[in-house]
Design an enzyme around this catalytic site. Structure first.
Site, short mmCIF file in Angstrom:
data_model
loop_
_atom_site.label_atom_id
_atom_site.label_comp_id
_atom_site.label_asym_id
_atom_site.label_seq_id
_atom_site.Cartn_x
_atom_site.Cartn_y
_atom_site.Cartn_z
N GLU A 110 5.00 -1.39 4.08
CA GLU A 110 4.87 -0.52 2.98
C GLU A 110 3.51 -0.76 2.56
OE1 GLU A 110 6.81 1.82 2.38
OE2 GLU A 110 8.69 1.12 2.66
N ASN A 156 0.23 1.58 2.71
CA ASN A 156 -0.72 2.14 1.38
C ASN A 156 -2.04 1.94 1.57
OD1 ASN A 156 1.53 3.04 -0.07
ND2 ASN A 156 1.76 1.20 -1.44
N ARG A 203 5.37 12.14 1.99
CA ARG A 203 4.73 10.78 1.12
C ARG A 203 6.03 10.93 -0.02
NH1 ARG A 203 3.81 8.00 4.80
NH2 ARG A 203 3.75 6.37 3.15
#
Lengths: 103, 154
Positions: free
Chosen positions: B61, B65, B120
């Site tokens: 994650e 990002n 997203r």
């Protein structure tokens, strides 16, 4: 795409996810699934995660996006074989109650 | 009584037993590589599979990002520093020199995303927090972001 196999039977499209789903693989998976979906317009879409080796929230986005396509087309949607980690991620977004989770 | 005879209570400090530093290009193909590197590092603790999978997910994650938001899918570097301590804690710091986050608190709210909302879903930070023992984020607009997470392996 390697790791994704799609079968059709009696108007049902089943997507077997046999790879890791992250941001990198999700974009290719999305293109392939949507391509087959719109070419064939099934009445039911099943995503089978039984052999999926990894999923992060990009996988959640992939699932939610396909679910949205089904809603827009009047197509049924079902998710099979989500493991505890995948279910946990779905639960965080409240999607466990919305999606048709099986197995 | 001389100094050496005095009983001194010492607080046990955890010791740093191993550390790695990795620099990756902000290429989505490296998301898997980052997970694999950190998992291999933490494997030295002979951890349970579930906990290792949790950390892999959190790292995935954070790296995603950097690629999607910090560098907006353009070229950049992602700096990962993982440390292992004697109490079986692993810390991972993931840093970028991207656009920075104007409002960190808002960015960490579930379902908040500045990405294309169709795909997203804004759960990255929620997943990181859920699968680790804690996440802290520091950021400066125009300079970059640093995400720090820890996980203690049973």
């Amino acid at each position: 795409m390697d790791g994704l196999s799609i079968e059709f039977e009696n108007g049902q499209m089943t997507v077997f996810v046999n790879c890791e789903i992250d941001h990198h693989t999700a974009s290719r998976a999305r293109e392939e699934i949507d391509g087959e979906f719109f070419a064939n317009m099934p009445h039911r879409l099943v995503i089978d995660l039984t052999n999926m080796r990894f999923m992060d929230s990009s996988g959640l986005g992939l699932i939610m996006g396909r679910y949205s396509r089904c809603l827009a087309s009047g197509c049924e949607f079902a998710l099979y074989g989500a493991d505890e980690r995948a279910k946990c991620i779905l639960r965080m977004a409240g999607m466990d109650k919305i999606l048709n989770l099986k197995g | 009584m001389n100094q050496t005879e005095k009983k001194v209570k010492r607080k046990t400090k955890k010791a740093l037993i191993n550390e790695i530093k990795i620099t990756l290009n902000s290429d989505s193909a490296n998301e898997s590589l980052a997970r694999t590197c950190i998992a291999a590092f933490a494997s030295q603790l002979d951890p349970c599979i579930d906990q290792l999978a949790d950390l892999r997910c959190a790292v995935s994650e954070a790296v995603t990002n950097c690629i999607v938001h910090a560098y907006k899918e353009k070229k950049g570097k992602i700096y990962i520093n993982a440390r292992m301590y004697s109490d079986r804690t692993v810390s991972v710091r993931i840093t970028d020199k991207g656009c920075g986050i104007p409002d960190v608190e808002r960015a960490m709210q579930p379902l908040f995303t500045t990405g294309s909302t169709e795909e997203r879903c804004g759960m990255g930070f929620s997943v990181m927090e859920s699968f680790t023992d804690g996440v802290s984020v520091s950021s400066a607009v125009g300079k970059g972001t640093s995400v720090f997470m820890t996980k203690k392996f049973e």
